[in-house]
Design an enzyme around this catalytic site. Structure first.
Site, short mmCIF file in Angstrom:
data_model
loop_
_atom_site.label_atom_id
_atom_site.label_comp_id
_atom_site.label_asym_id
_atom_site.label_seq_id
_atom_site.Cartn_x
_atom_site.Cartn_y
_atom_site.Cartn_z
N SER B 203 0.84 -1.20 0.00
CA SER B 203 0.00 0.00 0.00
C SER B 203 0.87 1.24 0.00
CB SER B 203 -0.92 0.00 1.21
OG SER B 203 -0.16 0.12 2.39
N ARG B 207 0.44 3.56 -3.27
CA ARG B 207 -0.21 4.87 -3.07
C ARG B 207 0.62 5.96 -3.74
NH1 ARG B 207 0.24 5.01 1.88
NH2 ARG B 207 -1.69 3.93 2.39
N ASN B 211 -0.52 7.90 -7.30
CA ASN B 211 -0.73 9.35 -7.34
C ASN B 211 0.15 10.02 -8.37
OD1 ASN B 211 -2.57 10.80 -5.28
ND2 ASN B 211 -1.79 9.02 -4.17
#
Lengths: 156, 280
Positions: B203, B207, B211
């Site tokens: 994660s 993440r 992005n």
């Protein structure tokens, strides 16, 4: 896309960077910051101490001033008393001296008066005798001079 | 924008932009651009921070020292909030992650075509490379290998801190008897914990990657406005203005994203490590 051996290179580079930061970057900066922090807190403490000391000194100053003022007042009072005393003493001494001088003068005067009287008495007697002698030489008229002689005798 | 105006299709442009400059084959490929840019950025970061550290003084700090101190203080506070042990590594680690990831992300704000064009030019002139095959991606955090490189390092550190903070026995026990403290649940706990532990690095890196990859892609799409314009016309000018406005808006918004993502990566790293280190 996807994961390849780049990951291992990145891990190695990352490890090296972290090691460098840990060894050469982080400690000097945090040390400087902590040092500044202690300095600031010390400065603040010193300032507070200074304020407290100033207040103490102020109190002390007031006390000393009060004491000095009291002492000055005492000294002035003592001086005043002493002054009055001295004046009094001088006055009485002067009075005594004056009295003494007056008494001396009085005694001398009296003495001189007595002397003068004595001298006069002697002179009157002489004058009387002389006068009498002259009157007798010229004319001795007992009647005519009886009143004069009486008067003279009365005056003595 | 386009190399040969009109000849570049949007799809070709985009795929070209999403190709890495690589060395090697298969898994053993190294994305040279990612390594190059991330290393240069890291050296840049360490150069300035080392300069500040060298001249660091407890007296009135200079501008550079002030700036560095603000960051150090910020990171130090974040670490102290969640990590309560005494540790020399975790704060510098967090600082490195924050600044480094921020710089990675910052590369996204440099106009998408600037550095790749430069690289194409240098590559074709000085190294005789085919301009169509000079691939160049400048945002390391839009490369999954880079983000996984960070998160896997954190993953390894989670175990290091787990062993150091709790001891091997307690750490293993927690692995087997947590969350359900019964020997019948041991296999279940084991599966749960493995998933939980694996979720952390995955994660963490996805993440950041997601992005920044999305951000890069949007910049590439914005660049498509005038990609196929060949002449000065009202349409071209209009599209140019549109491209400028859209690029500006996205870049401004992205300033927030890149800072936030760097901060999130740092904070979660600290949280994971303190969770491993301390008792619940």
């Amino acid at each position: 896309m996807g994961i390849n051996a780049t990951m291992f290179v990145q891990m190695a580079v990352f490890a090296a960077f972290v090691w460098f930061t840990m060894k050469f970057v982080w400690p000097p900066i945090t040390k400087a910051m902590e040092e500044r922090q202690t300095r600031i807190s010390e400065g603040l403490a010193a300032a507070e101490r200074g304020t407290r000391e100033l207040a103490n000194a102020q109190g002390e100053k007031d006390a000393v001033l009060r004491e000095a003022r009291e002492q000055a007042a005492n000294i002035v009072a003592q001086a005043n008393a002493r002054h009055a005393e001295i004046v009094e003493e001088a006055k009485s001494a002067a009075q005594a001296e004056a009295d003494r001088i007056q008494a001396g003068a009085q005694a001398e005067l009296e003495q001189q008066v007595a002397q003068a009287r004595e001298a006069l008495r002697a002179q009157v007697a002489t004058l009387a005798v002389e006068g009498a002698g002259r009157v007798i030489n010229k004319e001795l008229d007992g009647n005519a001079h009886a009143a004069l002689l009486d008067d003279l005798a009365a005056q003595l | 924008m386009a190399t040969e105006a009109g000849a570049v299709s949007p799809a070709g442009y985009i795929t070209h932009h999403l190709q890495h400059w690589t060395v090697g084959e298969g898994f053993w490929t190294v994305n040279v651009d990612t390594v190059l840019y991330s290393t240069v950025l890291g050296v840049f970061f360490l150069f300035f921070f080392r300069m500040a550290a060298k001249t660091a003084t407890a007296d009135v700090p200079g501008k550079l020292q002030n700036f560095v101190e603000i960051l150090v203080d910020f990171v130090d506070n974040s670490v102290k909030e969640s990590f309560h042990g005494k540790d020399k590594l975790i704060a510098p680690l967090a600082l490195t992650i924050f600044v480094w990831v921020f710089l990675w992300n910052f590369m996204d704000l440099i106009p998408v075509d600037l550095l790749p064009r430069l690289a194409t030019w240098v590559g074709s002139i000085f190294f005789g490379a085919d301009p169509h095959h000079v691939y160049h991606r400048v945002v390391p955090s839009a490369d999954m290998s880079a983000t996984f490189g960070l998160s896997m390092s954190v993953f390894l550190l989670i175990f290091v801190y787990g062993f150091r903070g709790k001891g091997a026995i307690k750490f293993s026990k927690e692995f087997l008897f947590h969350p359900f403290d019964h020997f019948l649940f041991v296999p279940f706990n084991l599966v749960l914990n493995i998933v939980e532990y694996l979720a952390k690095p995955v994660s963490l890196s996805l993440r950041l990657f997601g992005n920044l990859y999305a951000g890069e892609l949007v910049f590439i799409l914005i660049a498509l406005f005038t990609l196929q314009s060949t002449e000065v016309s009202a349409l071209t000018v209009g599209l140019g203005i549109g491209q400028f406005v859209a690029g500006l808006a996205w870049a401004l918004f992205h300033i927030l994203v890149i800072t936030l993502q760097a901060f999130v990566f740092m904070t979660l790293t600290i949280v994971y490590l303190s969770m491993a280190y301390e008792d619940h």
